[in-house]
Design a protein around this motif. Structure first.
Motif, short mmCIF file in Angstrom:
data_model
loop_
_atom_site.label_atom_id
_atom_site.label_comp_id
_atom_site.label_asym_id
_atom_site.label_seq_id
_atom_site.Cartn_x
_atom_site.Cartn_y
_atom_site.Cartn_z
N THR A 23 -3.78 2.09 -3.24
CA THR A 23 -4.90 1.05 -3.58
C THR A 23 -4.17 -0.30 -2.99
OG1 THR A 23 -6.21 2.26 -5.83
CG2 THR A 23 -6.57 -0.61 -5.12
N PRO A 24 -4.90 -0.67 -1.54
CA PRO A 24 -3.81 -2.67 -2.38
C PRO A 24 -3.20 -2.83 -3.40
CG PRO A 24 -5.45 -1.74 -0.63
CD PRO A 24 -5.77 -1.29 -1.45
N ILE A 76 1.04 -1.11 0.51
CA ILE A 76 0.10 -0.06 -0.06
C ILE A 76 0.63 1.54 -0.07
CG2 ILE A 76 -1.82 1.32 1.02
CD1 ILE A 76 -2.80 -1.40 2.70
N ASP A 77 0.71 2.43 -0.89
CA ASP A 77 2.18 3.10 -1.30
C ASP A 77 0.87 3.98 -1.82
OD1 ASP A 77 3.58 4.99 -2.47
OD2 ASP A 77 5.39 3.54 -2.48
N ARG A 116 1.38 -3.60 -10.05
CA ARG A 116 0.46 -3.13 -10.27
C ARG A 116 -0.88 -3.45 -10.11
NH1 ARG A 116 1.56 2.12 -10.88
NH2 ARG A 116 0.72 2.70 -11.11
N VAL A 117 -0.88 -4.73 -9.36
CA VAL A 117 -2.54 -5.35 -9.41
C VAL A 117 -3.24 -5.42 -7.95
CG1 VAL A 117 -3.63 -7.86 -9.53
CG2 VAL A 117 -1.22 -7.06 -11.40
N PRO A 118 -3.98 -4.53 -8.21
CA PRO A 118 -4.91 -4.28 -7.44
C PRO A 118 -5.94 -5.76 -6.91
CG PRO A 118 -5.66 -2.98 -8.57
CD PRO A 118 -4.99 -3.70 -9.27
#
Length: 77
Positions: free
Chosen positions: A16-17, A8-9, A23-25
């Protein structure tokens, strides 16, 4: 062994986690499962995510659900 599974950044996907290193939620995994897709289908569509990460996220979710249910039941009693 996978150390960190979720990232989470605020600078990645607006906080978005996501699966660590991608970069896959995380939500995408649950969206797939909710529509009846398999973990294998998810992994095919998001090749940056490892099966071990998916398994760990599902285990973490299970643990959180158990803890939440226990706390809710304690508050009702």
């Amino acid at each position: 062994m996978i150390k960190r599974v979720v990232n989470i950044d605020p600078e990645i996907m607006s906080g978005t986690p996501v699966f660590n290193g991608t970069r896959v939620p995380i939500k995408n995994l649950f969206d797939y499962l909710e529509t009846g897709d398999t973990i294998e289908t998810f992994l095919e569509d998001f090749d940056g995510v490892k099966k071990e990460q998916v398994v760990k996220v599902l285990e973490m979710s299970h643990e959180l659900l158990e803890k939440s249910t226990k706390q809710l039941n304690e508050n009702i009693a």
